[in-house]
Motif scaffolding. Structure first.
Motif, PDB file in Angstrom:
ATOM      1  N   ALA A 107       1.244  -1.251  -0.033  1.00  0.00           N
ATOM      2  CA  ALA A 107      -0.349   0.217  -0.422  1.00  0.00           C
ATOM      3  C   ALA A 107       0.672   1.279  -0.259  1.00  0.00           C
ATOM      4  N   LEU A 108       1.588   1.358   0.670  1.00  0.00           N
ATOM      5  CA  LEU A 108       2.239   1.800   0.668  1.00  0.00           C
ATOM      6  C   LEU A 108       3.272   2.345  -0.829  1.00  0.00           C
ATOM      7  N   GLY A 109       4.203   1.555  -1.465  1.00  0.00           N
ATOM      8  CA  GLY A 109       4.283   1.761  -2.138  1.00  0.00           C
ATOM      9  C   GLY A 109       4.114   1.976  -3.491  1.00  0.00           C
ATOM     10  N   ALA A 110       2.422   1.553  -3.210  1.00  0.00           N
ATOM     11  CA  ALA A 110       0.976   2.228  -4.251  1.00  0.00           C
ATOM     12  C   ALA A 110       1.421   3.870  -4.008  1.00  0.00           C
ATOM     13  N   GLY A 111       1.278   3.985  -2.994  1.00  0.00           N
ATOM     14  CA  GLY A 111       1.400   5.708  -3.276  1.00  0.00           C
ATOM     15  C   GLY A 111       0.024   6.400  -2.261  1.00  0.00           C
ATOM     16  N   LEU A 112      -0.278   4.988  -0.908  1.00  0.00           N
ATOM     17  CA  LEU A 112      -0.989   5.506  -0.443  1.00  0.00           C
ATOM     18  C   LEU A 112      -0.153   6.597   0.272  1.00  0.00           C
ATOM     19  N   ASP A 113      -0.969   7.064   1.721  1.00  0.00           N
ATOM     20  CA  ASP A 113      -0.582   7.827   3.157  1.00  0.00           C
ATOM     21  C   ASP A 113      -1.051   6.960   3.981  1.00  0.00           C
ATOM     22  N   TYR A 114       0.199   7.342   4.791  1.00  0.00           N
ATOM     23  CA  TYR A 114       0.426   6.733   6.099  1.00  0.00           C
ATOM     24  C   TYR A 114      -1.288   6.204   6.442  1.00  0.00           C
ATOM     25  N   SER A 115      -2.145   7.091   6.873  1.00  0.00           N
ATOM     26  CA  SER A 115      -3.535   6.288   7.449  1.00  0.00           C
ATOM     27  C   SER A 115      -4.478   5.813   7.004  1.00  0.00           C
ATOM     28  N   ALA A 116      -4.338   5.635   5.262  1.00  0.00           N
ATOM     29  CA  ALA A 116      -4.497   4.779   4.011  1.00  0.00           C
ATOM     30  C   ALA A 116      -4.695   3.830   4.156  1.00  0.00           C
ATOM     31  N   ALA A 117      -2.765   3.614   4.476  1.00  0.00           N
ATOM     32  CA  ALA A 117      -2.115   2.326   4.235  1.00  0.00           C
ATOM     33  C   ALA A 117      -2.483   1.390   5.516  1.00  0.00           C
ATOM     34  N   LEU A 118      -1.753   1.968   6.412  1.00  0.00           N
ATOM     35  CA  LEU A 118      -2.962   1.471   7.641  1.00  0.00           C
ATOM     36  C   LEU A 118      -3.900   0.535   7.768  1.00  0.00           C
ATOM     37  N   ALA A 119      -5.368   1.837   7.165  1.00  0.00           N
ATOM     38  CA  ALA A 119      -6.765   0.931   7.193  1.00  0.00           C
ATOM     39  C   ALA A 119      -6.834  -0.626   6.344  1.00  0.00           C
ATOM     40  N   VAL A 120      -6.006  -0.198   4.954  1.00  0.00           N
ATOM     41  CA  VAL A 120      -5.772  -1.230   4.325  1.00  0.00           C
ATOM     42  C   VAL A 120      -4.932  -2.303   4.788  1.00  0.00           C
ATOM     43  N   ALA A 121      -3.863  -2.585   5.447  1.00  0.00           N
ATOM     44  CA  ALA A 121      -3.190  -3.751   6.320  1.00  0.00           C
ATOM     45  C   ALA A 121      -4.286  -4.355   7.371  1.00  0.00           C
ATOM     46  N   ASN A 122      -4.997  -3.122   7.751  1.00  0.00           N
ATOM     47  CA  ASN A 122      -5.731  -3.682   9.032  1.00  0.00           C
ATOM     48  C   ASN A 122      -7.109  -4.619   8.298  1.00  0.00           C
ATOM     49  N   ALA A 123      -7.470  -4.041   7.421  1.00  0.00           N
ATOM     50  CA  ALA A 123      -8.880  -4.940   6.354  1.00  0.00           C
ATOM     51  C   ALA A 123      -8.152  -6.086   6.046  1.00  0.00           C
ATOM     52  N   VAL A 124      -7.029  -5.934   5.436  1.00  0.00           N
ATOM     53  CA  VAL A 124      -6.187  -7.643   4.916  1.00  0.00           C
ATOM     54  C   VAL A 124      -5.645  -7.883   6.152  1.00  0.00           C
ATOM     55  N   GLY A 125      -5.688  -7.643   7.181  1.00  0.00           N
ATOM     56  CA  GLY A 125      -4.973  -8.506   8.672  1.00  0.00           C
ATOM     57  C   GLY A 125      -6.431  -8.760   9.036  1.00  0.00           C
TER      58      GLY A 125
END
Length: 290
Positions: A241-259
């Motif tokens: 998510a970070l490599g795709a350009g998402l900001d920190y909060s969005a990247a964390l939210a996406v990673a939380n959803a995957v988790g």
């Protein structure tokens, strides 16, 4: 968000997970009966590489297995998930790493890792491309992780698990460190690291720059089947998510959803949707919350 996900190379452990599921975890000296036994591919490194591939990234695995039936099974599982295994060493005389795991009905676990081939491989003959993201953990020898940090010139990520004292040289090289809340407390030097993502289970996750919280995201509420591979899925998703350009909060939210998807799956290497589906899910939830 960029439609092109980064190429991720995982340097780490490859294990056979032998899992006993019981009603509750045993206390010291206690025998608990009625368990259900299963075997499946695992190891923090392999779990992260498989998650990256299933999320739609280009994933390469660097590690080692033994020249045994378990090692062949691990290689087949990695390849079936879409992971490039050309740089996985097959070591004669070393057994494939094994993790002995007990999981209770709430999804909590106890784990003993027997590293086997994971502690015997090197990076001889391995190279990293300038734009390659490298993701390491600490289930392999620290010298291998240090060597990967020295050779890598791209985005370098360390999942500092299991927790241990980290050399200053390694911490200074890390563009991102990922830990859970217990590991964050056990490694005081992380308070000075340039960027650290910390997971808090049901309380979500946060990002810290030099010890200062700069972003956070809540966790999704799900039924827990198994927590073994959830942190590894989170790591892979956050890096992509970070490599795709998402900001920190969005990247964390996406990673939380995957988790969240990972903990609801009994496998150490859970089935996952493409990353863009989680990005869309998070965006929809944010719009609905306004």
């Amino acid at each position: 968000m960029s439609t092109r996900l980064p190429a991720v190379t995982v340097v780490g452990s490859i294990n056979l997970d032998i899992i006993a599921t019981t009603d509750r975890l045993p206390t010291a000296g206690e025998t608990v009966g009625g368990g259900i036994l299963q075997q499946q591919p695992g190891g923090k490194g392999a779990n992260q590489a498989v998650a990256a591939a299933r999320l739609g990234g280009s994933a390469r695995m660097i590690g080692a297995v033994g020249d045994d039936a378990q090692g062949r099974l691990m290689l087949d599982a990695l390849a079936a998930a879409g992971v490039d295994t050309a740089d996985v060493a097959v070591l004669d005389g070393d057994a494939t790493g094994t993790a002995l795991i007990v999981v209770d009905r709430e999804g909590e676990n106890q784990i003993v890792v027997c590293p086997g081939a994971n502690s015997a491989f090197s990076l001889d003959g391995v190279s990293f491309a300038p734009d390659e993201t490298v993701l390491c953990q600490l289930e392999v020898g620290l010298p291998v992780v240090l060597e990967a940090a020295r050779r890598s010139t791209g985005f370098f990520v360390l999942n500092a698990a299991p927790a241990m004292d980290l050399p200053a040289e390694l911490l200074e090289r890390c563009d991102l460190v990922i830990v859970n809340e217990t590991e964050y407390e056990l490694i005081p030097a992380l308070a000075e690291a340039k960027l650290v993502a910390v997971t808090y289970g049901k309380d979500g996750s946060a990002m810290f720059e030099h010890g200062r919280k700069v972003a956070e995201a809540p966790a999704a509420s799900v039924a827990v089947a198994n927590t073994i591979g959830a942190g590894d899925a989170f790591c892979a998703a956050l890096v992509l998510a970070l490599g795709a350009g998402l900001d920190y909060s969005a990247a964390l939210a996406v990673a939380n959803a995957v988790g969240a998807d990972a903990v609801s799956d009994p496998s150490s290497q859970p089935a996952l949707a493409p990353l863009e589906e989680y990005v869309a899910r998070v965006a929809e939830a944010r719009v609905a919350a306004r």
